[in-house]
Design a protein around this motif. Structure first.
Motif, mmCIF file in Angstrom:
data_model
loop_
_atom_site.group_PDB
_atom_site.id
_atom_site.type_symbol
_atom_site.label_atom_id
_atom_site.label_comp_id
_atom_site.label_asym_id
_atom_site.label_seq_id
_atom_site.Cartn_x
_atom_site.Cartn_y
_atom_site.Cartn_z
ATOM 1 N N GLY A 1 7.493 -2.154 -5.573
ATOM 2 C CA GLY A 1 6.279 -1.465 -5.450
ATOM 3 C C GLY A 1 5.419 -1.958 -4.159
ATOM 4 O O GLY A 1 5.938 -2.099 -3.196
ATOM 5 N N PHE A 2 4.089 -1.640 -4.371
ATOM 6 C CA PHE A 2 3.191 -1.992 -3.294
ATOM 7 C C PHE A 2 2.437 -3.248 -3.445
ATOM 8 O O PHE A 2 1.329 -3.390 -3.920
ATOM 9 C CB PHE A 2 1.985 -0.721 -3.341
ATOM 10 C CG PHE A 2 2.410 0.652 -2.659
ATOM 11 C CD1 PHE A 2 3.740 0.827 -2.126
ATOM 12 C CD2 PHE A 2 1.465 1.607 -2.729
ATOM 13 C CE1 PHE A 2 4.063 2.094 -1.805
ATOM 14 C CE2 PHE A 2 1.878 2.969 -2.540
ATOM 15 C CZ PHE A 2 3.038 3.208 -1.813
ATOM 16 N N HIS A 3 3.446 -4.217 -3.089
ATOM 17 C CA HIS A 3 2.974 -5.669 -3.068
ATOM 18 C C HIS A 3 2.206 -5.757 -1.679
ATOM 19 O O HIS A 3 2.189 -5.005 -0.845
ATOM 20 C CB HIS A 3 4.072 -6.807 -3.332
ATOM 21 C CG HIS A 3 5.185 -6.754 -2.360
ATOM 22 N ND1 HIS A 3 5.044 -7.356 -1.171
ATOM 23 C CD2 HIS A 3 6.298 -6.091 -2.333
ATOM 24 C CE1 HIS A 3 6.199 -7.164 -0.807
ATOM 25 N NE2 HIS A 3 7.068 -6.569 -1.460
ATOM 26 N N LEU A 4 2.016 -7.131 -1.270
ATOM 27 C CA LEU A 4 1.062 -7.267 -0.186
ATOM 28 C C LEU A 4 1.820 -6.686 1.221
ATOM 29 O O LEU A 4 0.991 -6.213 1.951
ATOM 30 C CB LEU A 4 0.848 -8.863 0.265
ATOM 31 C CG LEU A 4 -0.204 -9.279 1.123
ATOM 32 C CD1 LEU A 4 -1.305 -8.392 1.020
ATOM 33 C CD2 LEU A 4 -0.449 -10.585 1.328
ATOM 34 N N ARG A 5 2.923 -6.955 1.532
ATOM 35 C CA ARG A 5 3.586 -6.704 2.756
ATOM 36 C C ARG A 5 3.528 -5.100 2.563
ATOM 37 O O ARG A 5 3.111 -4.504 3.933
ATOM 38 C CB ARG A 5 4.842 -6.984 3.022
ATOM 39 C CG ARG A 5 5.334 -6.852 4.420
ATOM 40 C CD ARG A 5 7.055 -7.391 4.806
ATOM 41 N NE ARG A 5 6.988 -8.706 3.886
ATOM 42 C CZ ARG A 5 8.175 -9.125 3.303
ATOM 43 N NH1 ARG A 5 9.121 -8.371 3.221
ATOM 44 N NH2 ARG A 5 8.036 -10.196 2.642
ATOM 45 N N ILE B 1 1.357 -2.481 5.666
ATOM 46 C CA ILE B 1 1.979 -1.625 6.398
ATOM 47 C C ILE B 1 1.440 -0.167 6.281
ATOM 48 O O ILE B 1 1.117 0.504 6.935
ATOM 49 C CB ILE B 1 3.476 -1.594 6.125
ATOM 50 C CG1 ILE B 1 4.179 -2.926 6.851
ATOM 51 C CG2 ILE B 1 4.165 -0.306 6.982
ATOM 52 C CD1 ILE B 1 5.559 -3.346 6.488
ATOM 53 N N LEU B 2 1.139 0.067 4.800
ATOM 54 C CA LEU B 2 0.641 1.310 4.612
ATOM 55 C C LEU B 2 -0.758 1.593 5.046
ATOM 56 O O LEU B 2 -1.081 2.610 5.744
ATOM 57 C CB LEU B 2 0.683 1.712 3.071
ATOM 58 C CG LEU B 2 -0.148 2.966 2.522
ATOM 59 C CD1 LEU B 2 0.672 4.302 3.021
ATOM 60 C CD2 LEU B 2 -0.232 2.929 1.078
ATOM 61 N N CYS B 3 -1.457 0.307 5.233
ATOM 62 C CA CYS B 3 -2.881 0.525 5.725
ATOM 63 C C CYS B 3 -2.827 0.591 7.319
ATOM 64 O O CYS B 3 -3.473 1.541 7.723
ATOM 65 C CB CYS B 3 -3.580 -0.814 5.345
ATOM 66 S SG CYS B 3 -4.034 -0.784 3.608
ATOM 67 N N LYS C 1 -6.439 2.963 3.373
ATOM 68 C CA LYS C 1 -7.022 2.243 4.723
ATOM 69 C C LYS C 1 -7.463 0.873 4.144
ATOM 70 O O LYS C 1 -7.878 -0.040 5.040
ATOM 71 C CB LYS C 1 -8.129 2.695 5.284
ATOM 72 C CG LYS C 1 -7.373 4.167 6.241
ATOM 73 C CD LYS C 1 -8.618 4.904 7.024
ATOM 74 C CE LYS C 1 -7.985 6.002 7.464
ATOM 75 N NZ LYS C 1 -8.966 6.648 8.622
ATOM 76 N N SER C 2 -7.154 0.327 2.709
ATOM 77 C CA SER C 2 -7.754 -0.700 2.378
ATOM 78 C C SER C 2 -6.839 -1.551 1.636
ATOM 79 O O SER C 2 -6.264 -0.981 0.516
ATOM 80 C CB SER C 2 -9.069 -0.647 1.418
ATOM 81 O OG SER C 2 -9.434 -1.686 0.578
ATOM 82 N N VAL C 3 -6.342 -2.714 2.021
ATOM 83 C CA VAL C 3 -5.169 -3.483 1.420
ATOM 84 C C VAL C 3 -5.446 -4.089 -0.031
ATOM 85 O O VAL C 3 -4.734 -3.552 -1.111
ATOM 86 C CB VAL C 3 -4.922 -4.618 2.126
ATOM 87 C CG1 VAL C 3 -3.782 -5.579 1.374
ATOM 88 C CG2 VAL C 3 -4.371 -4.521 3.548
ATOM 89 N N LEU C 4 -6.664 -3.969 -0.326
ATOM 90 C CA LEU C 4 -7.375 -4.428 -1.709
ATOM 91 C C LEU C 4 -7.249 -3.267 -2.656
ATOM 92 O O LEU C 4 -7.002 -3.275 -3.807
ATOM 93 C CB LEU C 4 -8.677 -4.983 -1.581
ATOM 94 C CG LEU C 4 -8.866 -6.448 -1.164
ATOM 95 C CD1 LEU C 4 -10.285 -6.906 -1.144
ATOM 96 C CD2 LEU C 4 -7.696 -7.483 -1.887
#
Length: 87
Positions: A13-17, A21-23, A45-48
């Motif tokens: 899924g959408f973990h940190l890495r 990259i998405l951001c 645009k926000s990792v959090l």
């Protein structure tokens, strides 16, 4: 405003890495870039915000872009997700 649904293929899924990259992809555009998952709207645009959505493998999200370069932003984000966001 343009939008498109896509199924997340990342095994974890959408973990940190992948979130980072998405951001990075989303931040290349002036448009507002978000995605909707269940009842959550996340700012791409926000990792959090991306991490907080809790998106896992096989989940369907709807990417929504609104602004001057919305078409290009949508294409880039969808392409990034389809390519696994570095995974």
């Amino acid at each position: 405003m343009v939008s498109q649904k896509i199924t997340v293929k990342n095994m974890t899924g959408f973990h940190l890495r992948p979130a980072g990259i998405l951001c990075k992809i989303a931040m290349n555009y002036k448009s507002k870039v978000q995605f909707q998952f269940n009842s959550v709207t996340a700012n791409a645009k926000s990792v959090l915000s991306v991490l907080g959505a809790g998106v896992k493998n096989g989940d369907e999200i709807e990417v929504v872009c609104d602004g001057v370069d919305e078409e290009e932003a949508l294409k880039a984000v969808i392409a990034g997700i389809e390519n696994g966001l570095g995974e």
